[in-house]
Design an enzyme around this catalytic site. Structure first.
Site, PDB file in Angstrom:
ATOM      1  N   TRP A 167      26.750  38.473   5.746  1.00 46.55           N
ATOM      2  CA  TRP A 167      28.002  37.799   6.160  1.00 46.55           C
ATOM      3  C   TRP A 167      28.934  37.690   4.961  1.00 46.55           C
ATOM      4  O   TRP A 167      28.489  37.449   3.826  1.00 46.55           O
ATOM      5  CB  TRP A 167      27.696  36.406   6.696  1.00 46.55           C
ATOM      6  CG  TRP A 167      27.682  36.355   8.200  1.00 46.55           C
ATOM      7  CD1 TRP A 167      28.676  35.896   9.016  1.00 46.55           C
ATOM      8  CD2 TRP A 167      26.628  36.787   9.073  1.00 46.55           C
ATOM      9  NE1 TRP A 167      28.297  36.026  10.330  1.00 46.55           N
ATOM     10  CE2 TRP A 167      27.059  36.573  10.401  1.00 46.55           C
ATOM     11  CE3 TRP A 167      25.374  37.361   8.872  1.00 46.55           C
ATOM     12  CZ2 TRP A 167      26.272  36.897  11.512  1.00 46.55           C
ATOM     13  CZ3 TRP A 167      24.593  37.678   9.973  1.00 46.55           C
ATOM     14  CH2 TRP A 167      25.051  37.445  11.269  1.00 46.55           C
TER      15      TRP A 167
ATOM     16  N   ASP B  49      33.052  27.714  13.169  1.00 49.36           N
ATOM     17  CA  ASP B  49      33.201  28.333  14.479  1.00 49.36           C
ATOM     18  C   ASP B  49      33.617  27.405  15.619  1.00 49.36           C
ATOM     19  O   ASP B  49      34.525  27.718  16.374  1.00 49.36           O
ATOM     20  CB  ASP B  49      31.883  29.008  14.876  1.00 49.36           C
ATOM     21  CG  ASP B  49      31.407  30.023  13.838  1.00 49.36           C
ATOM     22  OD1 ASP B  49      32.125  30.271  12.855  1.00 49.36           O
ATOM     23  OD2 ASP B  49      30.316  30.562  14.028  1.00 49.36           O
TER      24      ASP B  49
ATOM     25  N   TRP C 187      29.506  22.666  13.640  1.00 50.55           N
ATOM     26  CA  TRP C 187      30.679  22.304  12.849  1.00 50.55           C
ATOM     27  C   TRP C 187      31.465  21.143  13.463  1.00 50.55           C
ATOM     28  O   TRP C 187      32.622  20.935  13.133  1.00 50.55           O
ATOM     29  CB  TRP C 187      31.582  23.530  12.680  1.00 50.55           C
ATOM     30  CG  TRP C 187      30.977  24.603  11.822  1.00 50.55           C
ATOM     31  CD1 TRP C 187      30.337  25.729  12.248  1.00 50.55           C
ATOM     32  CD2 TRP C 187      30.956  24.678  10.386  1.00 50.55           C
ATOM     33  NE1 TRP C 187      29.918  26.491  11.177  1.00 50.55           N
ATOM     34  CE2 TRP C 187      30.292  25.867  10.025  1.00 50.55           C
ATOM     35  CE3 TRP C 187      31.435  23.840   9.366  1.00 50.55           C
ATOM     36  CZ2 TRP C 187      30.095  26.257   8.698  1.00 50.55           C
ATOM     37  CZ3 TRP C 187      31.247  24.221   8.043  1.00 50.55           C
ATOM     38  CH2 TRP C 187      30.579  25.417   7.728  1.00 50.55           C
TER      39      TRP C 187
ATOM     40  N   GLU D 112      20.517  24.760   6.799  1.00 51.70           N
ATOM     41  CA  GLU D 112      21.854  25.310   7.061  1.00 51.70           C
ATOM     42  C   GLU D 112      22.901  24.191   7.115  1.00 51.70           C
ATOM     43  O   GLU D 112      23.972  24.293   6.531  1.00 51.70           O
ATOM     44  CB  GLU D 112      21.802  26.074   8.389  1.00 51.70           C
ATOM     45  CG  GLU D 112      23.084  26.789   8.766  1.00 51.70           C
ATOM     46  CD  GLU D 112      22.948  27.481  10.119  1.00 51.70           C
ATOM     47  OE1 GLU D 112      21.886  27.355  10.772  1.00 51.70           O
ATOM     48  OE2 GLU D 112      23.925  28.155  10.528  1.00 51.70           O
TER      49      GLU D 112
ATOM     50  N   ASP E 142      29.461  34.067   3.240  1.00 48.24           N
ATOM     51  CA  ASP E 142      28.135  33.682   2.741  1.00 48.24           C
ATOM     52  C   ASP E 142      27.852  34.406   1.433  1.00 48.24           C
ATOM     53  O   ASP E 142      27.370  33.803   0.457  1.00 48.24           O
ATOM     54  CB  ASP E 142      27.043  34.052   3.761  1.00 48.24           C
ATOM     55  CG  ASP E 142      27.158  33.275   5.061  1.00 48.24           C
ATOM     56  OD1 ASP E 142      28.167  33.460   5.760  1.00 48.24           O
ATOM     57  OD2 ASP E 142      26.246  32.482   5.371  1.00 48.24           O
TER      58      ASP E 142
ATOM     59  N   ARG F 225      24.112  23.881  18.528  1.00 48.67           N
ATOM     60  CA  ARG F 225      24.872  25.133  18.426  1.00 48.67           C
ATOM     61  C   ARG F 225      26.118  25.047  19.317  1.00 48.67           C
ATOM     62  O   ARG F 225      26.258  24.130  20.125  1.00 48.67           O
ATOM     63  CB  ARG F 225      23.995  26.309  18.895  1.00 48.67           C
ATOM     64  CG  ARG F 225      22.791  26.625  18.012  1.00 48.67           C
ATOM     65  CD  ARG F 225      23.159  27.400  16.768  1.00 48.67           C
ATOM     66  NE  ARG F 225      23.970  28.571  17.044  1.00 48.67           N
ATOM     67  CZ  ARG F 225      24.483  29.368  16.098  1.00 48.67           C
ATOM     68  NH1 ARG F 225      24.243  29.131  14.820  1.00 48.67           N
ATOM     69  NH2 ARG F 225      25.234  30.393  16.416  1.00 48.67           N
TER      70      ARG F 225
HETATM   71  C1  2M8 Z   1      28.054  31.079  11.549  1.00 46.41           C
HETATM   72  O1  2M8 Z   1      28.785  32.028  12.293  1.00 46.41           O
HETATM   73  C2  2M8 Z   1      28.140  33.112  12.992  1.00 46.41           C
HETATM   74  C3  2M8 Z   1      29.249  34.012  13.522  1.00 46.41           C
HETATM   75  O2  2M8 Z   1      29.948  34.561  12.439  1.00 46.41           O
HETATM   76  C4  2M8 Z   1      27.238  32.669  14.120  1.00 46.41           C
HETATM   77  O3  2M8 Z   1      27.261  31.489  14.511  1.00 46.41           O
HETATM   78  O4  2M8 Z   1      26.487  33.513  14.637  1.00 46.41           O
HETATM   79  C5  2M8 Z   1      29.056  30.222  10.775  1.00 46.41           C
HETATM   80  O5  2M8 Z   1      28.442  29.073  10.261  1.00 46.41           O
HETATM   81  C6  2M8 Z   1      29.705  31.038   9.670  1.00 46.41           C
HETATM   82  O6  2M8 Z   1      30.524  30.236   8.858  1.00 46.41           O
HETATM   83  C7  2M8 Z   1      28.656  31.720   8.805  1.00 46.41           C
HETATM   84  O7  2M8 Z   1      29.275  32.599   7.905  1.00 46.41           O
HETATM   85  C8  2M8 Z   1      27.620  32.505   9.639  1.00 46.41           C
HETATM   86  C9  2M8 Z   1      26.449  33.013   8.820  1.00 46.41           C
HETATM   87  O8  2M8 Z   1      25.908  31.974   8.036  1.00 46.41           O
HETATM   88  O9  2M8 Z   1      27.102  31.673  10.685  1.00 46.41           O
END
Ligand code: 2M8
Length: 455
Positions: A55, A191, A383, A426, A58, A226
């Site tokens: 990502w 998100d 979030w 996380e 990240d 989630r």
């Molecule tokens: C989360 O986002 C992804 C989609 O991009 C997901 O939920 O599948 C978010 O927390 C995002 O900020 C983060 O970069 C990603 C990977 O940690 O997960």
């Protein structure tokens, strides 16, 4: 004996907090082991289970951690990401590992279908971006672990970082005022933040659409922690619209269902120009144009996204022209702009120190992702309330930059204490401190190493 076991957070389980905090050495060891465990030949996955690819933002945060653990990996991490940069300069928010099955993550490479897109690289990627924190991270990591090899790697990365900024400034200034519009909540990184509730409500979608797909996230994390199925239906609808246009950005204003100027994304854009000025000075390039662009971005962030009646920053929804009402942690993030005017710095500090966020020189928990006093504050849902290390790290950097060392120390201590008890999760319950989501999450580990290195 220091406990190393992390709390269990399987789907439907109610996570509990350990009682014995780790000492500093044990925490460093846990953070390093977490990063090593998530290392994948030339990059680090955010989590082996939930996010088995690379990502974008990240990797930027993770690179900062590698500066303390294995400095050569700083440059592998960032270079592997920028190797997937599109020809138009966009840095994709996911770079898919071809060795991982399409079904391991939803939406996987088959859904994004970038193989037939002209500007896309041969590697499968998503078509979205994430906050451009990479220049800031590269400059920070370089100063943590400088060397001749690091300077050479930084010099190789510099034109790619410039191209990333150029893509955002030239293709994504939909509002025409010098700020970037995000085209999907995933681009914000936050998100399902309440910040997106109003613009998302205008995106036509039904949760039943999800019957055609299989969400993988709720196999690995509790559904109550989630985004909802309706959120996902809208995520899919927005990507489908963007994908149908070949991920092109021309004419977005007339056809795209989600267009928002995000305070964090644009603060990162401005902070990136400041960082690029520093990098340019280090490698013998001209910092002047970066300083000029930084000043213009900061002025536009204040002009477009600051609300004097709330005293904080809000996203601007381009479909309505209005600022969205929610007071989320996004509103505090323009503190990372070194040239944020004193009036806005003071106002944001008032907001941060209020009962909404609880910033203090001694604070029991780090900042939550949403206003604690809001009726839609959800302490376990991603979030919409939980505390996240990356946002807290950014705000802490902003506090340091604006000379608030005591507040930065209070915030940093609360972050360390949280992980000392719960581990490298996380995200965290903002009241109890219980770990949520992935129990071995890379940016949590990386940014802890950075804070611990300062002590
Ligand atoms: C989360 O986002 C992804 C989609 O991009 C997901 O939920 O599948 C978010 O927390 C995002 O900020 C983060 O970069 C990603 C990977 O940690 O997960």
């Amino acid at each position: 004996m220091v406990k190393q076991v992390v709390p269990s957070v399987g789907p439907g389980e109610n996570p509990t907090v350990e009682s014995a905090p780790r000492d500093r050495a044990a925490l460093v060891a846990l953070a390093r082991a977490t990063l090593d465990g998530n290392w994948e030949h030339d990059h680090t996955v955010p989590s082996r289970t939930l996010y088995p690819h690379q990502w974008s933002w990240d990797s930027a945060f993770i690179a900062i951690g590698w500066a303390h653990a294995r400095p050569e990996r700083v440059w592998s991490e960032l270079t592997s990401l920028f190797d997937a940069q599109w020809r138009d300069g966009r840095v994709p928010h996911i770079v898919f590992n071809p060795a991982v099955s399409d079904a391991a993550y939803f939406p996987g490479p088959g859904f994004w279908a970038t193989g037939s897109v002209d500007a896309a690289p041969p590697t499968a990627t998503s078509g979205l971006v994430q906050p451009p924190v990479h220049a800031l991270a590269a400059w920070h990591a370089y100063r943590r672990a400088p060397s001749d090899q690091a300077r050479a790697a930084l010099a190789r990365l510099y034109p790619r970082l410039v191209a990333q900024q150029h893509y955002l400034a030239s293709h994504r200034d939909v509002g025409g005022a010098g700020l970037v519009s995000i085209v999907h909540p995933w681009e914000s990184g936050l998100d399902n933040s309440p910040a997106w509730d109003d613009p998302m409500a205008a995106v036509p979608a039904e949760a039943a659409v999800l019957r055609a797909y299989r969400r993988r996230d709720i196999v690995h994390a509790a559904a109550a922690h989630r985004p909802t199925d309706l959120d996902y239906a809208r995520y899919v609808a927005i990507v489908t619209a963007y994908r149908a246009a070949g991920y092109r950005d021309g004419d977005l204003a007339h056809r795209h269902p989600f267009l928002v100027e995000c305070p964090l994304f644009n603060a990162a854009l401005g902070a990136a120009e400041h960082a690029l000025a520093g990098i340019a000075g280090e490698i013998g390039a001209d910092p002047g144009p970066h300083r000029e662009r930084a000043a213009r971005i900061t002025a536009a962030v204040v002009d477009r996204l600051y609300d004097p009646t709330t005293g904080t920053f809000h996203p601007r929804d381009l479909r309505t022209g209005r600022l969205t009402a929610a007071r989320t942690v996004l509103g505090l993030t323009p503190l990372i702009l070194p040239d944020l005017p004193a009036r806005q710095v003071e106002a944001v500090l008032v907001e941060a120190r209020s009962a909404r966020f609880g910033l203090a020189t001694a604070m029991p928990r780090p900042l939550p992702s949403h206003d604690r006093t809001a009726v839609d504050f959800e302490p376990q849902r991603y979030w919409r309330g939980p505390s996240w290390m990356n946002i807290n790290w950014l705000v802490r950097q902003g506090l340091l930059g604006h000379g608030h060392a005591a507040l930065a120390a209070g915030l940093g201590a609360s972050m360390v204490q949280l992980a000392a008890v719960a581990g490298c999760h996380e995200y965290f319950h903002p009241d109890t401190g219980a770990g949520l989501g992935s129990p071995a999450f890379s940016w949590t580990a990386a940014l802890l190493l950075d804070i611990l290195a300062e002590d």
